[in-house]
Motif scaffolding. Structure first.
Motif, PDB file in Angstrom:
ATOM      1  N   SER A 178      15.654  12.426  -7.523  1.00 22.76           N
ATOM      2  CA  SER A 178      14.538  12.486  -8.477  1.00 22.76           C
ATOM      3  C   SER A 178      14.315  13.889  -9.024  1.00 22.76           C
ATOM      4  N   GLY A 179      14.803  14.894  -8.306  1.00 23.44           N
ATOM      5  CA  GLY A 179      14.688  16.266  -8.801  1.00 23.44           C
ATOM      6  C   GLY A 179      15.454  16.516 -10.082  1.00 23.44           C
ATOM      7  N   ARG A 180      16.360  15.606 -10.418  1.00 23.31           N
ATOM      8  CA  ARG A 180      17.141  15.739 -11.655  1.00 23.31           C
ATOM      9  C   ARG A 180      16.460  15.049 -12.846  1.00 23.31           C
ATOM     10  N   TYR A 181      15.383  14.354 -12.567  1.00 25.31           N
ATOM     11  CA  TYR A 181      14.697  13.605 -13.627  1.00 25.31           C
ATOM     12  C   TYR A 181      14.022  14.558 -14.610  1.00 25.31           C
ATOM     13  N   SER A 182      14.032  14.168 -15.890  1.00 24.37           N
ATOM     14  CA  SER A 182      13.356  14.935 -16.932  1.00 24.37           C
ATOM     15  C   SER A 182      12.278  14.072 -17.570  1.00 24.37           C
ATOM     16  N   GLU A 183      11.097  14.626 -17.729  1.00 22.96           N
ATOM     17  CA  GLU A 183       9.998  13.893 -18.355  1.00 22.96           C
ATOM     18  C   GLU A 183      10.263  13.599 -19.825  1.00 22.96           C
ATOM     19  N   HIS A 184      11.293  14.199 -20.376  1.00 18.19           N
ATOM     20  CA  HIS A 184      11.665  13.871 -21.755  1.00 18.19           C
ATOM     21  C   HIS A 184      12.147  12.423 -21.870  1.00 18.19           C
ATOM     22  N   MET A 185      12.466  11.806 -20.746  1.00 18.32           N
ATOM     23  CA  MET A 185      12.905  10.407 -20.764  1.00 18.32           C
ATOM     24  C   MET A 185      11.752   9.435 -20.959  1.00 18.32           C
ATOM     25  N   LEU A 186      10.534   9.922 -20.808  1.00 22.49           N
ATOM     26  CA  LEU A 186       9.368   9.072 -21.015  1.00 22.49           C
ATOM     27  C   LEU A 186       9.245   8.661 -22.484  1.00 22.49           C
ATOM     28  N   PRO A 187       8.639   7.517 -22.782  1.00 18.12           N
ATOM     29  CA  PRO A 187       8.050   6.575 -21.827  1.00 18.12           C
ATOM     30  C   PRO A 187       9.038   5.518 -21.314  1.00 18.12           C
ATOM     31  N   GLU A 188      10.244   5.471 -21.900  1.00 19.57           N
ATOM     32  CA  GLU A 188      11.168   4.384 -21.565  1.00 19.57           C
ATOM     33  C   GLU A 188      11.648   4.439 -20.119  1.00 19.57           C
TER      34      GLU A 188
ATOM     35  N   CYS B  20      21.891  17.503 -14.090  1.00 18.27           N
ATOM     36  CA  CYS B  20      21.788  16.049 -13.986  1.00 18.27           C
ATOM     37  C   CYS B  20      23.134  15.465 -14.399  1.00 18.27           C
ATOM     38  N   TYR B  21      23.642  14.500 -13.618  1.00 16.77           N
ATOM     39  CA  TYR B  21      24.950  13.910 -13.878  1.00 16.77           C
ATOM     40  C   TYR B  21      24.764  12.432 -14.198  1.00 16.77           C
ATOM     41  N   SER B  22      24.966  12.105 -15.460  1.00 15.61           N
ATOM     42  CA  SER B  22      24.645  10.759 -15.951  1.00 15.61           C
ATOM     43  C   SER B  22      25.476   9.673 -15.278  1.00 15.61           C
TER      44      SER B  22
ATOM     45  N   TYR C  93      18.347   3.046 -23.562  1.00 17.52           N
ATOM     46  CA  TYR C  93      18.287   3.781 -22.297  1.00 17.52           C
ATOM     47  C   TYR C  93      19.477   4.734 -22.154  1.00 17.52           C
ATOM     48  N   PHE C  94      20.620   4.298 -22.669  1.00 21.28           N
ATOM     49  CA  PHE C  94      21.794   5.172 -22.635  1.00 21.28           C
ATOM     50  C   PHE C  94      21.536   6.465 -23.411  1.00 21.28           C
ATOM     51  N   SER C  95      20.831   6.355 -24.545  1.00 20.09           N
ATOM     52  CA  SER C  95      20.550   7.545 -25.350  1.00 20.09           C
ATOM     53  C   SER C  95      19.658   8.533 -24.600  1.00 20.09           C
ATOM     54  N   LYS C  96      18.767   8.029 -23.750  1.00 23.63           N
ATOM     55  CA  LYS C  96      17.913   8.914 -22.963  1.00 23.63           C
ATOM     56  C   LYS C  96      18.741   9.749 -21.988  1.00 23.63           C
ATOM     57  N   PHE C  97      19.737   9.116 -21.378  1.00 21.76           N
ATOM     58  CA  PHE C  97      20.600   9.846 -20.445  1.00 21.76           C
ATOM     59  C   PHE C  97      21.558  10.768 -21.192  1.00 21.76           C
ATOM     60  N   ARG C  98      21.983  10.350 -22.368  1.00 25.60           N
ATOM     61  CA  ARG C  98      22.846  11.215 -23.161  1.00 25.60           C
ATOM     62  C   ARG C  98      22.136  12.521 -23.504  1.00 25.60           C
ATOM     63  N   GLU C  99      20.849  12.424 -23.828  1.00 22.29           N
ATOM     64  CA  GLU C  99      20.110  13.602 -24.278  1.00 22.29           C
ATOM     65  C   GLU C  99      19.535  14.430 -23.129  1.00 22.29           C
ATOM     66  N   TYR C 100      19.093  13.759 -22.062  1.00 19.73           N
ATOM     67  CA  TYR C 100      18.273  14.446 -21.071  1.00 19.73           C
ATOM     68  C   TYR C 100      18.814  14.387 -19.644  1.00 19.73           C
ATOM     69  N   CYS C 101      20.056  13.954 -19.471  1.00 20.72           N
ATOM     70  CA  CYS C 101      20.674  13.999 -18.140  1.00 20.72           C
ATOM     71  C   CYS C 101      22.061  14.610 -18.301  1.00 20.72           C
ATOM     72  N   ARG C 102      22.138  15.895 -18.119  1.00 20.90           N
ATOM     73  CA  ARG C 102      23.397  16.609 -18.284  1.00 20.90           C
ATOM     74  C   ARG C 102      23.345  17.913 -17.498  1.00 20.90           C
ATOM     75  N   PRO C 103      24.501  18.516 -17.227  1.00 25.13           N
ATOM     76  CA  PRO C 103      24.500  19.804 -16.520  1.00 25.13           C
ATOM     77  C   PRO C 103      23.805  20.880 -17.352  1.00 25.13           C
ATOM     78  N   GLY C 104      23.161  21.821 -16.668  1.00 25.85           N
ATOM     79  CA  GLY C 104      22.522  22.940 -17.354  1.00 25.85           C
ATOM     80  C   GLY C 104      21.253  22.572 -18.073  1.00 25.85           C
ATOM     81  N   MET C 105      20.470  21.663 -17.460  1.00 24.66           N
ATOM     82  CA  MET C 105      19.193  21.312 -18.071  1.00 24.66           C
ATOM     83  C   MET C 105      18.182  22.442 -17.865  1.00 24.66           C
ATOM     84  N   GLU C 106      16.928  22.218 -18.334  1.00 18.60           N
ATOM     85  CA  GLU C 106      15.897  23.243 -18.222  1.00 18.60           C
ATOM     86  C   GLU C 106      15.637  23.591 -16.760  1.00 18.60           C
ATOM     87  N   GLN C 107      15.194  24.830 -16.554  1.00 16.24           N
ATOM     88  CA  GLN C 107      14.857  25.350 -15.223  1.00 16.24           C
ATOM     89  C   GLN C 107      16.055  25.314 -14.266  1.00 16.24           C
TER      90      GLN C 107
END
Length: 398
Positions: A233-243, A290-292, A272-286
């Motif tokens: 869950s530490g890899r989760y990004s709130e940018h994936m909300l609300p879906e 995240c590895y999709s 849902y795939f687009s959410k992971f494409r945009e917000y689950c990847r190496p080198g995210m914020e902070q």
């Protein structure tokens, strides 16, 4: 006048003398109320209220009050009303639920699609040729080679390469390749089960065992578990909300076996795939990574059809060394005992990445019966090919 007052006084004294003197009212001593009981109950009530409003943090204290562990006050409140879905979510849910509710496409010749995700030539092609031998018409082969054109030595693999693209470990291109394989395999209506394999995968059983294991069950073998730690869950990004909400974020190995209906909804999904494409990847914020390929399918199926997946993968991998990558097997490691030990495992094990390192153990249930978990295994070095060829007939015997 004076005579009047004298007579009056005499009458008064006479009346007072003739009156009976009644005993005075008896005064009972005050009751001894159980004050100490009232005080004790009050203290206990205050203590319990404080325990729920300000719950203890140690596991021992938690379970002293409830078998369900620590709960905050908000857990006792009525659930929040469900949010309103967007137009895109409504459209996605309608399509997905319609696919899942359709009766499976019946085939007179149901097949398993074996989908190989490899950078180039498959080092165990001869072993797979031995596995497929004598079962023509019951399987299909698809090869996605991301770096170089593979050289094939088995007739079962010749002309089975699909159009491929570059794949980078840990990036969404890995999931793109999986969907590319699924898309090609779905063209054949006889393909009913879809197995994703890597170049380091080897079979653990003979073909008939694998075929019956996959064909005669109604679930997909997709690894899925909740990891509250930094690698979950530490890899989760709130940018994936609300879906995609954090409570639904799941983790699992990418190597799956799924039924046709599930393969169809993966291909139908874009939201849902687009959410992971945009917000689950190496080198995210902070500095988070995240590895999709570890999160997209587990999360997607947990949200769409949690009861339709087994929550473990039929491909074994050994993470017992606690490193960034699983244990790899050299030629000296390959023995009959090793392979039989792997094929006898009948419980799936997950370990969380938080400080607790919680071990989650589940029995591998096949149609309600406890069965061995694994049909395939990885990661084997190419140098193990000869040893595996020599042992194949022995360790695959049921």
């Amino acid at each position: 006048m004076r005579l009047f007052w004298i007579k009056t006084a005499q009458v008064w004294r006479l009346g007072m003398g003739d009156m009976q003197i009644l005993p005075g009212s008896r005064h009972r001593p005050p009751l001894k109320r159980p004050v100490w009981i009232i005080v004790l109950l009050s203290l206990v009530s205050i203590f319990l209220i404080c325990a729920y409003v300000y719950p203890p943090r140690s596991s021992a204290a938690c379970y002293m009050f409830s078998s369900n562990g620590c709960k905050v006050f908000t857990d006792w409140l009525p659930p929040a009303p469900a949010r309103e879905y967007s137009d895109e979510e409504i459209a996605s849910h309608v399509v997905i639920q319609d696919i899942l509710s359709m009766p499976p496409l019946e085939s007179k010749n149901p097949k398993i699609a074996f989908m190989f995700l490899t950078p180039g030539t498959l080092p165990f092609e001869k072993l797979w040729d031995k596995f497929f031998h004598g079962h023509d018409g019951r399987f299909s082969v698809y090869v996605h080679a991301s770096r170089e054109n593979p050289i094939h030595v088995s007739r079962h693999f010749i002309n089975r390469d699909i159009r491929s693209d570059k794949v980078v470990w840990g990036k969404i291109s890995m999931v793109d390749a999986e969907k590319r394989l699924l898309g090609n395999a779905l063209k054949d209506p006889d393909n009913q089960q879809f197995v994703l394999l890597s170049d380091s995968c080897v079979p653990l059983h003979d073909f008939d065992y694998v075929y019956n294991y996959l064909m005669y069950t109604n679930v997909s073998f997709i690894d899925c578990f909740e990891d509250p730690g930094p690698h979950g869950s530490g890899r989760y990004s709130e940018h994936m909300l609300p879906e995609v909400e954090k409570k639904d974020f799941r983790k699992g190995a990418q190597w799956f076996s799924m039924k046709r209906q599930h393969a169809l909804i993966v291909m139908a999904d874009n939201l849902y795939f687009s959410k992971f494409r945009e917000y689950c990847r190496p080198g995210m914020e902070q500095g988070r990574n995240c590895y999709s390929d570890e999160h997209y399918l587990p999360t997607f199926f947990y949200m769409m059809d949690p009861g339709g997946i087994a929550n473990w993968s039929v491909t074994h991998v050994d993470w017992s060394e606690g490193k960034w990558h699983p244990k790899s097997y050299r030629a000296k490691d390959v023995t009959y005992e090793l392979l039989k030990n792997i094929t006898s495992i009948d419980e799936s094990v997950h370990v969380t990445s938080d400080q607790r390192k919680q071990v989650q153990i589940r029995p591998c249930l096949w149609n309600g019966m406890k069965r061995p978990c694994y049909l395939f295994a990885r990661k084997f070095y190419p140098e193990t090919s000869n040893a595996l060829m020599q042992l194949f007939s022995n360790y695959t015997t049921v």
